[in-house]
Design an enzyme around this catalytic site. Structure first.
Site, PDB file in Angstrom:
ATOM      1  N   GLU A  83       0.862  -1.199   0.000  1.00 51.83           N
ATOM      2  CA  GLU A  83       0.000   0.000   0.000  1.00 51.83           C
ATOM      3  C   GLU A  83       0.897   1.249   0.000  1.00 51.83           C
ATOM      4  O   GLU A  83       1.928   1.277   0.683  1.00 51.83           O
ATOM      5  CB  GLU A  83      -0.844  -0.028   1.286  1.00 51.83           C
ATOM      6  CG  GLU A  83      -1.710   1.188   1.525  1.00 51.83           C
ATOM      7  CD  GLU A  83      -2.301   1.220   2.950  1.00 51.83           C
ATOM      8  OE1 GLU A  83      -1.658   0.701   3.891  1.00 51.83           O
ATOM      9  OE2 GLU A  83      -3.421   1.749   3.095  1.00 51.83           O
ATOM     10  N   LYS A 108      -9.592   1.825  -2.019  1.00 50.81           N
ATOM     11  CA  LYS A 108      -9.838   1.271  -0.668  1.00 50.81           C
ATOM     12  C   LYS A 108     -11.255   1.576  -0.181  1.00 50.81           C
ATOM     13  O   LYS A 108     -11.708   2.728  -0.233  1.00 50.81           O
ATOM     14  CB  LYS A 108      -8.793   1.863   0.279  1.00 50.81           C
ATOM     15  CG  LYS A 108      -8.727   1.255   1.667  1.00 50.81           C
ATOM     16  CD  LYS A 108      -7.476   1.799   2.373  1.00 50.81           C
ATOM     17  CE  LYS A 108      -7.253   1.233   3.754  1.00 50.81           C
ATOM     18  NZ  LYS A 108      -5.989   1.715   4.343  1.00 50.81           N
ATOM     19  N   CYS A 125      -5.008  -3.028   2.916  1.00 51.07           N
ATOM     20  CA  CYS A 125      -4.713  -2.931   4.346  1.00 51.07           C
ATOM     21  C   CYS A 125      -5.906  -3.185   5.259  1.00 51.07           C
ATOM     22  O   CYS A 125      -6.243  -4.324   5.525  1.00 51.07           O
ATOM     23  CB  CYS A 125      -4.057  -1.590   4.660  1.00 51.07           C
ATOM     24  SG  CYS A 125      -3.299  -1.645   6.306  1.00 51.07           S
TER      25      CYS A 125
HETATM   26  N1  CDV Z   1      -3.111   1.414   6.466  1.00 46.68           N
HETATM   27  C1  CDV Z   1      -4.080   0.868   7.228  1.00 46.68           C
HETATM   28  O1  CDV Z   1      -5.201   0.682   6.782  1.00 46.68           O
HETATM   29  N2  CDV Z   1      -3.740   0.585   8.500  1.00 46.68           N
HETATM   30  C2  CDV Z   1      -4.720   0.089   9.419  1.00 46.68           C
HETATM   31  C3  CDV Z   1      -4.606   0.762  10.736  1.00 46.68           C
HETATM   32  C4  CDV Z   1      -5.830   0.569  11.588  1.00 46.68           C
HETATM   33  C5  CDV Z   1      -3.416   0.489  11.507  1.00 46.68           C
HETATM   34  C6  CDV Z   1      -4.709  -1.423   9.507  1.00 46.68           C
HETATM   35  O2  CDV Z   1      -5.804  -1.989   9.596  1.00 46.68           O
HETATM   36  O3  CDV Z   1      -3.669  -2.067   9.533  1.00 46.68           O
END
Ligand code: CDV
Length: 310
Positions: free
Chosen positions: A47, A124, A169
Site C-alpha cells: 500500500e 480502498k 490494508c
Molecule cells: N493502512 C491501514 O489501513 N492501517 C490500518 C490501521 C488501523 C493500523 C490497519 O488496519 O492495519
C-alpha cells in the site's frame, strides 16, 4: 491443465520522507527483476508504496499534501515499472495515493498485466483512523482526512489465467471484503498494507499485530477458498515501527510463504488456482449451503442494534 500462478509478494522496508519516488521505484525494479528471475507471473507491492505513509502527519489544508499523490499513472517517475513489466513479461500490483482530475483522493491499487497495461484499479473501501487532528497521539493515522472511501466496492477481474481481486490494508480485517469477492468467484486476492505496531486507541493490541494479521488473512482465505497475498511496507519509517510479516496464504488457510525480515524482501509461491475448488466445491459450496435470507442485516445495517432496542 493445471492453472498455476507464481506470485511474488515484494515486501518493502521503510520509505522515509526524504526518499524520492525514483528511490522507491528503483527498489521496486530490483524486486521485480528478482521476481522475474524466480519465474513469477505477477509481483505485488505494498500500500502507498511510492512514498512514506504520509497520513501519520496532519496538514489542515489538504492541498499542501498534494505532492504525496499521483495525478497520473504511469507518470514519468513510475513509467519504468510499466516498461520493465513489459520487457520482463511480468505483471504487477502497486499501491499509491491517487488524486483524480476532478479532485477526488483515493487510496488505490493498480493491477497491470504482463505487457505493462493496466487491467484494473481498486480504491480502498474501509478507511481507518481519524478525520481531524488528534495532537495527543504520538503519530497521526489521518487516512480519513486524506482519502475518501471507494464508491465502486470490491471487483474481481479475469487475469493471469484466473479470477483476481484486490483489497488494501484495513480491508483485510473485515470478513465482508473477502465474501463480496468470494461471491464473484475470486481465486487470488492481492492486499498491500502499512500497519503500525503501536495501535494508539488500544495499545493492548500492539503485541497481537502479527497474530491478527495472520488470523484475518488465513480465515478470509479459508472461508472463501481463495489464495491471499498480503504485502507489507514494514520496519521503522519516520520513527514509527510497522508490521512486516508479508505472507502468501493458500485456500486451506495455511501460510505457504512468509517474510523473515522487516526490509525489502521477495517471497514467492506457485499457486494452483484449482486448489480453490477443493473448498468452494465442498464445505464452502456457497450455492448449496449459504443462507442469504438469514444474513439480511449484514447488507442493510451498519452499526449494532441490541435486542432491547438500545
Ligand atoms: N493502512 C491501514 O489501513 N492501517 C490500518 C490501521 C488501523 C493500523 C490497519 O488496519 O492495519
Amino acid at each position: 491443465m493445471t492453472r498455476i500462478v507464481t506470485v511474488g509478494a515484494a515486501q518493502m522496508g521503510p520509505v522515509q520522507r526524504d526518499h524520492s519516488r525514483t528511490d522507491a521505484v528503483t527498489r521496486m525494479l530490483h524486486l521485480m527483476r528478482e521476481a522475474a528471475s524466480r519465474r513469477c507471473d505477477l509481483v505485488v507491492f505494498p500500500e502507498l508504496a511510492l512514498t512514506t505513509f504520509f497520513p501519520r502527519w496532519f496538514v489542515e489544508d489538504i492541498r499542501q499534501a498534494d505532492h504525496w499523490y499521483e495525478v497520473q499513472m504511469p507518470s514519468p517517475e513510475t513509467a519504468p515499472l510499466f516498461d520493465e513489466s513489459a520487457r520482463l513479461g511480468i505483471g504487477f500490483c502497486l499501491g499509491f495515493a491517487e488524486l483524480t482530475p476532478d479532485g477526488h483522493r483515493f487510496n488505490t491499487q493498480v493491477l497491470v498485466d504482463k505487457t505493462g497495461r493496466e487491467i484494473a484499479r481498486y480504491r480502498k473501501v474501509h478507511i481507518p483512523g481519524h478525520e481531524n487532528h488528534e495532537p495527543d497521539r504520538p503519530f497521526q493515522h489521518a487516512e480519513r482526512h486524506y482519502f475518501q472511501p471507494s464508491m465502486d466496492g470490491f471487483g474481481v477481474w479475469n487475469a493471469f489465467g484466473g479470477r483476481v481481486g484486490m483489497m488494501i490494508c484495513n480491508d483485510r480485517r473485515w470478513p465482508e471484503s473477502y465474501r463480496v469477492m468470494g461471491l464473484q468467484g475470486v481465486e487470488m486476492i492481492l492486499c498491500g498494507y502499512n500497519t503500525p505496531i503501536h495501535y494508539v486507541p488500544d495499545p493492548s493490541q500492539d503485541i497481537l499485530q502479527g497474530f491478527h494479521n495472520a488470523l484475518v488473512m488465513q480465515s478470509g482465505a479459508y472461508q472463501n477458498g481463495t489464495w491471499v497475498v498480503g504485502v507489507a511496507k514494514g520496519g521503522v519509517e519516520e520513527g514509527v515501527d510497522s508490521l512486516a510479516q508479508s505472507m502468501i496464504v493458500a485456500p486451506s488457510g495455511q501460510i505457504v510463504a512468509q517474510a523473515l525480515t522487516t526490509d525489502d524482501e521477495l517471497i514467492t509461491a506457485s499457486c494452483d488456482l484449482d486448489w480453490c475448488g477443493r473448498y468452494t466445491g465442498t464445505l464452502f459450496d456457497f450455492d448449496r449451503y449459504r443462507r442469504p435470507e438469514m444474513y439480511g442485516i449484514i447488507a442493510s445495517q451498519r452499526g449494532v442494534t441490541h435486542p432491547d432496542g438500545e
